[in-house]
Design a protein around this motif. Structure first.
Motif, PDB file in Angstrom:
ATOM      1  N   PRO A 127     106.690 -48.199 103.168  1.00  0.00           N
ATOM      2  CA  PRO A 127     106.238 -47.053 102.427  1.00  0.00           C
ATOM      3  C   PRO A 127     105.995 -46.002 103.588  1.00  0.00           C
ATOM      4  O   PRO A 127     105.320 -46.179 104.491  1.00  0.00           O
ATOM      5  CB  PRO A 127     105.165 -47.592 101.609  1.00  0.00           C
ATOM      6  N   ALA A 128     105.868 -44.770 103.004  1.00  0.00           N
ATOM      7  CA  ALA A 128     105.211 -43.673 103.864  1.00  0.00           C
ATOM      8  C   ALA A 128     103.567 -43.883 104.086  1.00  0.00           C
ATOM      9  O   ALA A 128     103.036 -44.284 103.235  1.00  0.00           O
ATOM     10  CB  ALA A 128     105.549 -42.458 103.396  1.00  0.00           C
ATOM     11  N   ALA A 129     103.296 -43.390 105.189  1.00  0.00           N
ATOM     12  CA  ALA A 129     102.097 -43.350 105.541  1.00  0.00           C
ATOM     13  C   ALA A 129     101.139 -42.494 104.888  1.00  0.00           C
ATOM     14  O   ALA A 129     101.282 -41.118 105.439  1.00  0.00           O
ATOM     15  CB  ALA A 129     101.876 -43.648 107.139  1.00  0.00           C
ATOM     16  N   LEU A 130     100.600 -42.546 103.705  1.00  0.00           N
ATOM     17  CA  LEU A 130     100.175 -41.366 103.169  1.00  0.00           C
ATOM     18  C   LEU A 130      98.703 -41.733 103.030  1.00  0.00           C
ATOM     19  O   LEU A 130      98.214 -42.920 103.022  1.00  0.00           O
ATOM     20  CB  LEU A 130     100.618 -41.212 101.678  1.00  0.00           C
ATOM     21  N   PRO A 131      97.776 -40.666 102.456  1.00  0.00           N
ATOM     22  CA  PRO A 131      96.264 -40.977 102.241  1.00  0.00           C
ATOM     23  C   PRO A 131      96.257 -41.983 100.994  1.00  0.00           C
ATOM     24  O   PRO A 131      97.189 -41.929 100.255  1.00  0.00           O
ATOM     25  CB  PRO A 131      95.743 -39.813 101.880  1.00  0.00           C
ATOM     26  N   GLY A 132      95.188 -42.639 100.744  1.00  0.00           N
ATOM     27  CA  GLY A 132      95.146 -43.557  99.745  1.00  0.00           C
ATOM     28  C   GLY A 132      95.249 -43.284  98.433  1.00  0.00           C
ATOM     29  O   GLY A 132      95.619 -43.886  97.504  1.00  0.00           O
ATOM     30  N   SER A 133      94.708 -41.982  98.186  1.00  0.00           N
ATOM     31  CA  SER A 133      94.919 -41.570  96.872  1.00  0.00           C
ATOM     32  C   SER A 133      96.395 -41.268  96.249  1.00  0.00           C
ATOM     33  O   SER A 133      96.604 -41.400  95.325  1.00  0.00           O
ATOM     34  CB  SER A 133      94.152 -40.232  96.706  1.00  0.00           C
ATOM     35  N   TYR A 134      97.372 -41.044  97.301  1.00  0.00           N
ATOM     36  CA  TYR A 134      98.755 -40.738  97.056  1.00  0.00           C
ATOM     37  C   TYR A 134      99.380 -42.330  96.900  1.00  0.00           C
ATOM     38  O   TYR A 134     100.513 -42.180  96.436  1.00  0.00           O
ATOM     39  CB  TYR A 134      99.246 -39.899  98.262  1.00  0.00           C
ATOM     40  N   ASN A 135      98.811 -43.050  97.642  1.00  0.00           N
ATOM     41  CA  ASN A 135      99.659 -44.377  97.703  1.00  0.00           C
ATOM     42  C   ASN A 135     100.097 -45.038  96.126  1.00  0.00           C
ATOM     43  O   ASN A 135     100.950 -45.484  95.967  1.00  0.00           O
ATOM     44  CB  ASN A 135      99.065 -45.519  98.494  1.00  0.00           C
ATOM     45  N   SER A 136      98.720 -45.075  95.553  1.00  0.00           N
ATOM     46  CA  SER A 136      99.174 -45.539  94.028  1.00  0.00           C
ATOM     47  C   SER A 136     100.288 -44.740  93.090  1.00  0.00           C
ATOM     48  O   SER A 136     101.252 -45.430  92.444  1.00  0.00           O
ATOM     49  CB  SER A 136      97.874 -45.482  93.542  1.00  0.00           C
ATOM     50  N   ALA A 137     100.292 -43.467  93.398  1.00  0.00           N
ATOM     51  CA  ALA A 137     101.489 -42.701  92.635  1.00  0.00           C
ATOM     52  C   ALA A 137     102.665 -43.028  93.185  1.00  0.00           C
ATOM     53  O   ALA A 137     103.535 -43.028  92.596  1.00  0.00           O
ATOM     54  CB  ALA A 137     101.079 -41.104  92.727  1.00  0.00           C
ATOM     55  N   LEU A 138     102.911 -42.819  94.705  1.00  0.00           N
ATOM     56  CA  LEU A 138     104.046 -43.273  95.329  1.00  0.00           C
ATOM     57  C   LEU A 138     104.441 -44.351  94.874  1.00  0.00           C
ATOM     58  O   LEU A 138     105.837 -44.774  94.853  1.00  0.00           O
ATOM     59  CB  LEU A 138     103.795 -43.018  96.889  1.00  0.00           C
ATOM     60  N   SER A 139     103.702 -45.563  95.130  1.00  0.00           N
ATOM     61  CA  SER A 139     104.309 -46.917  94.636  1.00  0.00           C
ATOM     62  C   SER A 139     104.767 -46.998  93.476  1.00  0.00           C
ATOM     63  O   SER A 139     105.660 -47.786  92.887  1.00  0.00           O
ATOM     64  CB  SER A 139     103.099 -47.808  94.898  1.00  0.00           C
ATOM     65  N   LYS A 140     104.438 -46.102  92.341  1.00  0.00           N
ATOM     66  CA  LYS A 140     104.961 -46.222  90.819  1.00  0.00           C
ATOM     67  C   LYS A 140     106.268 -45.403  91.007  1.00  0.00           C
ATOM     68  O   LYS A 140     107.024 -45.714  90.027  1.00  0.00           O
ATOM     69  CB  LYS A 140     103.947 -45.618  90.053  1.00  0.00           C
ATOM     70  N   ILE A 141     106.303 -44.370  91.766  1.00  0.00           N
ATOM     71  CA  ILE A 141     107.560 -43.608  91.774  1.00  0.00           C
ATOM     72  C   ILE A 141     108.859 -44.265  92.616  1.00  0.00           C
ATOM     73  O   ILE A 141     109.815 -43.978  92.325  1.00  0.00           O
ATOM     74  CB  ILE A 141     107.218 -41.973  92.263  1.00  0.00           C
ATOM     75  N   MET A 142     108.379 -44.929  93.585  1.00  0.00           N
ATOM     76  CA  MET A 142     109.615 -45.280  94.517  1.00  0.00           C
ATOM     77  C   MET A 142     110.481 -46.258  93.850  1.00  0.00           C
ATOM     78  O   MET A 142     111.648 -46.091  94.078  1.00  0.00           O
ATOM     79  CB  MET A 142     108.869 -46.155  95.587  1.00  0.00           C
ATOM     80  N   PRO A 143     110.080 -47.121  92.789  1.00  0.00           N
ATOM     81  CA  PRO A 143     111.248 -47.930  92.224  1.00  0.00           C
ATOM     82  C   PRO A 143     112.046 -46.970  91.453  1.00  0.00           C
ATOM     83  O   PRO A 143     113.527 -47.200  91.427  1.00  0.00           O
ATOM     84  CB  PRO A 143     110.562 -48.775  91.248  1.00  0.00           C
TER      85      PRO A 143
END
Length: 142
Positions: free
Chosen positions: A86-102
């Protein structure tokens, strides 16, 4: 009597000086075209050297630009590989990115994103070449 002899020698030396000046002026007028030709030949050789140096500078600068473009192109192509991390993003964005990536992976939009990145880089390269080519003598848009 000595005054007359002195005046005679003065007249003789003035006459010889005028004659010598006239002869030197004649020789100068005779050889002036030759001196002008020699000067023109040396000036031509000097300007030929200046032009050759400028052409060499342009070729070297174009070579440096080409090496830079090819280096950037190869770095971009090498950077197109997908590692799956996964991309190295700030913590607040990681949860949204983990939901979008699939969703993104199932539609294979990550490959489209890589192609868009490559297109943006290529367009930026062409624009840089266009801007550099528009500069005349290092000046602006005059």
């Amino acid at each position: 009597m000595f005054r007359a002899i002195a005046d005679g020698f003065g007249y003789l030396f003035r006459l010889l000086g005028d004659l010598g000046g006239w002869i030197l002026d004649g020789i100068w007028m005779l050889f002036k075209p030759l001196f002008d030709l020699i000067g023109a030949i040396f000036y031509f050789l000097y300007m030929l050297g200046v032009v050759l140096v400028k052409i060499l500078e342009v070729v070297l600068n174009v070579g440096k630009l080409l090496v830079g473009v090819l280096t950037g192109l190869f770095k971009t192509v090498v950077g197109l590989s997908y590692t799956g991390t996964p991309a190295a993003l700030p913590g607040s964005y990681n949860s949204a990115l983990s939901k979008i990536m699939p969703f993104v992976n199932s539609l294979q939009l990550d490959k489209v994103a890589y192609l868009l990145i490559f297109g943006i880089w290529l367009t930026a390269g062409f624009m840089a070449v266009k801007i550099i080519g528009a500069m005349r003598g290092g000046g602006g848009d005059d």
